[in-house]
Design a protein around this motif. Structure first.
Motif, PDB file in Angstrom:
ATOM      1  N   ALA A 189     -11.765  -4.367  -8.161  1.00 20.97           N
ATOM      2  CA  ALA A 189     -11.470  -5.515  -9.020  1.00 20.97           C
ATOM      3  C   ALA A 189     -10.690  -5.075 -10.251  1.00 20.97           C
ATOM      4  N   PHE A 190     -11.128  -3.991 -10.883  1.00 24.21           N
ATOM      5  CA  PHE A 190     -10.451  -3.534 -12.089  1.00 24.21           C
ATOM      6  C   PHE A 190      -9.269  -2.624 -11.793  1.00 24.21           C
ATOM      7  N   LEU A 191      -9.328  -1.937 -10.663  1.00 27.77           N
ATOM      8  CA  LEU A 191      -8.260  -1.006 -10.347  1.00 27.77           C
ATOM      9  C   LEU A 191      -7.051  -1.670  -9.690  1.00 27.77           C
ATOM     10  N   ALA A 192      -7.258  -2.818  -9.013  1.00 30.40           N
ATOM     11  CA  ALA A 192      -6.141  -3.449  -8.301  1.00 30.40           C
ATOM     12  C   ALA A 192      -4.927  -3.697  -9.199  1.00 30.40           C
ATOM     13  N   PRO A 193      -5.090  -4.306 -10.388  1.00 27.60           N
ATOM     14  CA  PRO A 193      -3.911  -4.484 -11.254  1.00 27.60           C
ATOM     15  C   PRO A 193      -3.290  -3.152 -11.673  1.00 27.60           C
ATOM     16  N   LEU A 194      -4.150  -2.139 -11.932  1.00 32.05           N
ATOM     17  CA  LEU A 194      -3.629  -0.839 -12.331  1.00 32.05           C
ATOM     18  C   LEU A 194      -2.879  -0.165 -11.191  1.00 32.05           C
ATOM     19  N   LEU A 195      -3.420  -0.290  -9.972  1.00 27.29           N
ATOM     20  CA  LEU A 195      -2.754   0.321  -8.821  1.00 27.29           C
ATOM     21  C   LEU A 195      -1.409  -0.322  -8.548  1.00 27.29           C
ATOM     22  N   VAL A 196      -1.355  -1.663  -8.668  1.00 28.36           N
ATOM     23  CA  VAL A 196      -0.084  -2.366  -8.469  1.00 28.36           C
ATOM     24  C   VAL A 196       0.928  -1.925  -9.525  1.00 28.36           C
ATOM     25  N   ALA A 197       0.490  -1.852 -10.784  1.00 25.65           N
ATOM     26  CA  ALA A 197       1.392  -1.438 -11.863  1.00 25.65           C
ATOM     27  C   ALA A 197       1.828   0.021 -11.680  1.00 25.65           C
ATOM     28  N   PHE A 198       0.876   0.880 -11.254  1.00 27.00           N
ATOM     29  CA  PHE A 198       1.197   2.293 -11.034  1.00 27.00           C
ATOM     30  C   PHE A 198       2.238   2.429  -9.929  1.00 27.00           C
ATOM     31  N   GLN A 199       2.038   1.694  -8.837  1.00 29.73           N
ATOM     32  CA  GLN A 199       2.990   1.761  -7.738  1.00 29.73           C
ATOM     33  C   GLN A 199       4.352   1.218  -8.149  1.00 29.73           C
ATOM     34  N   ALA A 200       4.372   0.136  -8.909  1.00 31.91           N
ATOM     35  CA  ALA A 200       5.647  -0.428  -9.360  1.00 31.91           C
ATOM     36  C   ALA A 200       6.423   0.575 -10.211  1.00 31.91           C
ATOM     37  N   GLU A 201       5.681   1.400 -10.960  1.00 30.46           N
ATOM     38  CA  GLU A 201       6.330   2.362 -11.850  1.00 30.46           C
ATOM     39  C   GLU A 201       6.711   3.657 -11.136  1.00 30.46           C
ATOM     40  N   PHE A 202       5.820   4.154 -10.273  1.00 29.05           N
ATOM     41  CA  PHE A 202       6.023   5.488  -9.701  1.00 29.05           C
ATOM     42  C   PHE A 202       6.243   5.504  -8.189  1.00 29.05           C
ATOM     43  N   GLY A 203       5.997   4.378  -7.506  1.00 23.70           N
ATOM     44  CA  GLY A 203       6.209   4.323  -6.066  1.00 23.70           C
ATOM     45  C   GLY A 203       4.929   4.531  -5.277  1.00 23.70           C
ATOM     46  N   TRP A 204       4.963   4.127  -3.997  1.00 27.19           N
ATOM     47  CA  TRP A 204       3.756   4.170  -3.176  1.00 27.19           C
ATOM     48  C   TRP A 204       3.321   5.593  -2.836  1.00 27.19           C
ATOM     49  N   ARG A 205       4.264   6.529  -2.787  1.00 22.12           N
ATOM     50  CA  ARG A 205       3.875   7.918  -2.488  1.00 22.12           C
ATOM     51  C   ARG A 205       3.026   8.505  -3.622  1.00 22.12           C
ATOM     52  N   ALA A 206       3.437   8.253  -4.858  1.00 22.42           N
ATOM     53  CA  ALA A 206       2.685   8.757  -6.005  1.00 22.42           C
ATOM     54  C   ALA A 206       1.290   8.144  -6.066  1.00 22.42           C
ATOM     55  N   LEU A 207       1.156   6.925  -5.559  1.00 20.17           N
ATOM     56  CA  LEU A 207      -0.161   6.275  -5.528  1.00 20.17           C
ATOM     57  C   LEU A 207      -1.152   7.105  -4.721  1.00 20.17           C
ATOM     58  N   PHE A 208      -0.733   7.596  -3.563  1.00 20.60           N
ATOM     59  CA  PHE A 208      -1.609   8.421  -2.733  1.00 20.60           C
ATOM     60  C   PHE A 208      -1.898   9.770  -3.392  1.00 20.60           C
ATOM     61  N   TYR A 209      -0.892  10.357  -4.041  1.00 24.69           N
ATOM     62  CA  TYR A 209      -1.107  11.645  -4.711  1.00 24.69           C
ATOM     63  C   TYR A 209      -2.180  11.508  -5.797  1.00 24.69           C
ATOM     64  N   ALA A 210      -2.076  10.456  -6.601  1.00 24.60           N
ATOM     65  CA  ALA A 210      -3.015  10.270  -7.705  1.00 24.60           C
ATOM     66  C   ALA A 210      -4.435  10.026  -7.208  1.00 24.60           C
TER      67      ALA A 210
END
Length: 431
Positions: free
Chosen positions: A145-166
């Motif tokens: 619930a709290f991470l979904a907006p952060l994950l979307v923003a993180f992916q928008a900034e750094f891309g889906w590959r960086a999402l998995f790395y983090a």
């Protein structure tokens, strides 16, 4: 609650948040990932379900492992391995590589919930157990619930590959922290002997030393696995909770896989807004499961029949989950958010089902029965993404919503007809 037990519970909560983060980050990455790798809806259905192939298949071996290896050693090893597989997902250039990574995450996460149940059963008396299970299970909802907006923003900034790395890096760090924090009750120097006796008197199974060092419980634990499996597969009560878990899992898996795609493609919501809209149902589910555990334990302490106290939240929750079919007629984004939040609130309300494993399973086969339980429930994660992928007609999710409604009705049948009286299933004899 004594501080040490609270610390254990918080550690389980964080572990569940990371567990679900690594199994569901694919749903956030899905739209960009599918575009970059040119994947169709059916291929994405395969990718979504790949995790569950091995997650389900390894539940029974994982349950046996949870019965025999201490969580202080087993959990950090598993956390590290599935986190590495998560990191490698970010390097995927083909559907095959993505599927292989998802399969490996499923292998290493498979024992996690049998371990969670083993920890709670060891540390918490029966009258506190539903609340404890609700608290750690809520991590799968509150975290998202709290991470979904952060994950979307993180992916928008750094891309889906960086999402998995983090996500993978976070898991590796937590594996080290868990190893430092956790001890079983029989090895924890910070647990006083009076408290240990009080826990045991209340039904906490503080028996690791006895089970593994030659005591009577150890002999029962070393009974042939096939005899325990025979009991796990022959009890009508246990099949009731297995089938119920499959039905409850069907709704959960929709939200963990196809829900962001549904919002974007069926409802026409901009991807930038998806994180905030998608977080509302997860927050509702978090409230549902905390209410469920608190209410169930409160009823037990007030002398309400255990069957009613444990089943009522589950049945009410499953019934509320059927409301998601009304999203077919929703006209605004707000209506969709309210309907889906109510449905997922119900799913959260129904999610204390692990309490039935701690109350029904033979004492020395809790991990094994938990493995079978999670295996059947995990099949929903195999079936649901594929069925929805096949049922979607362009951007029309109506057949998928109807399918999930029918499955939840079957869940009501399982708990009302099959489970019956709440009492522990006799252990297999070991001569």
């Amino acid at each position: 609650m004594p501080r040490r037990r609270f610390t254990i519970l918080v550690a389980l909560f964080v572990t569940v948040v990371i567990n679900y983060l690594d199994r569901t980050n694919i749903s956030i990455a899905a739209i960009d990932l599918a575009r970059d790798l040119s994947l169709t809806k059916i291929e994405m259905g395969i990718v979504f379900s790949a995790f569950a192939w091995t997650y389900s298949l390894f539940q029974i071996p994982g349950g046996l492992l949870a019965d025999r290896v201490r969580p202080r050693l087993l959990y950090p090893l598993l956390l590290t391995l599935w986190s590495i597989a998560t990191i490698v997902q970010g390097m995927a250039g083909t559907m095959i590589m993505l599927v292989v990574c998802r399969v490996l995450v499923g292998v290493f996460e498979a024992p996690s919930y049998p371990i969670n149940n083993r920890v709670v059963t060891s540390w918490f008396p029966e009258r506190e157990r539903a609340g404890a299970i609700a608290f750690y299970t809520s991590g799968q909802y509150l975290g998202l619930a709290f991470l979904a907006p952060l994950l979307v923003a993180f992916q928008a900034e750094f891309g889906w590959r960086a999402l998995f790395y983090a996500c993978g890096a976070v898991g590796i760090v937590w594996a080290w922290i868990w190893h430092i924090l956790y001890r079983d009750p029989d090895q924890d120097a910070r647990l006083t002997e009076p408290e240990r006796r009080a826990m045991a008197a209340g039904g906490a199974l503080i028996d690791w030393a006895d089970r593994h060092d030659g005591g009577a419980a150890a002999k029962a634990a070393k009974a042939p696995a096939l005899s325990g499996l025979s009991v796990a597969l022959s009890s009508r009560k246990l099949w009731g909770v297995y089938l119920g878990q499959f039905c409850i899992g069907t709704v959960s898996i929709f939200f963990l896989t196809w829900f962001p795609t549904y919002l974007v493609e069926s409802r026409g919501i901009e991807f930038a807004k998806v994180g905030f809209i998608a977080s509302a149902p997860f927050l509702a589910a978090f409230c549902g499961i905390l209410l469920s555990g608190t209410l169930s334990d409160w009823m037990v302490r007030r002398g309400v029949d255990q069957g009613l106290a444990r089943k009522a939240p589950v049945l009410i929750g499953i019934a509320l989950s059927t409301s998601m079919v009304s999203a077919i007629y929703a006209e605004t984004d707000l209506q969709v958010m309210v309907i889906m939040s109510l449905a997922f609130f119900g799913n959260g309300l129904a999610s204390i089902t692990w309490i039935f494993i701690s109350l029904l399973a033979p004492r020395n086969h809790i991990g094994l029965v938990g493995g079978v339980f999670n295996f059947i429930g995990g099949l929903s994660a195999v079936v649901t993404p594929l069925v929805i992928g096949l049922l979607i007609e362009g951007s029309n999710f109506t057949p998928a919503l109807i399918y999930m409604c029918v499955v939840t009705l079957i869940g009501i049948f399982a708990y009302t007809v099959l489970v019956g009286k709440i009492e522990r299933v006799p252990a297999p004899s070991c001569n």
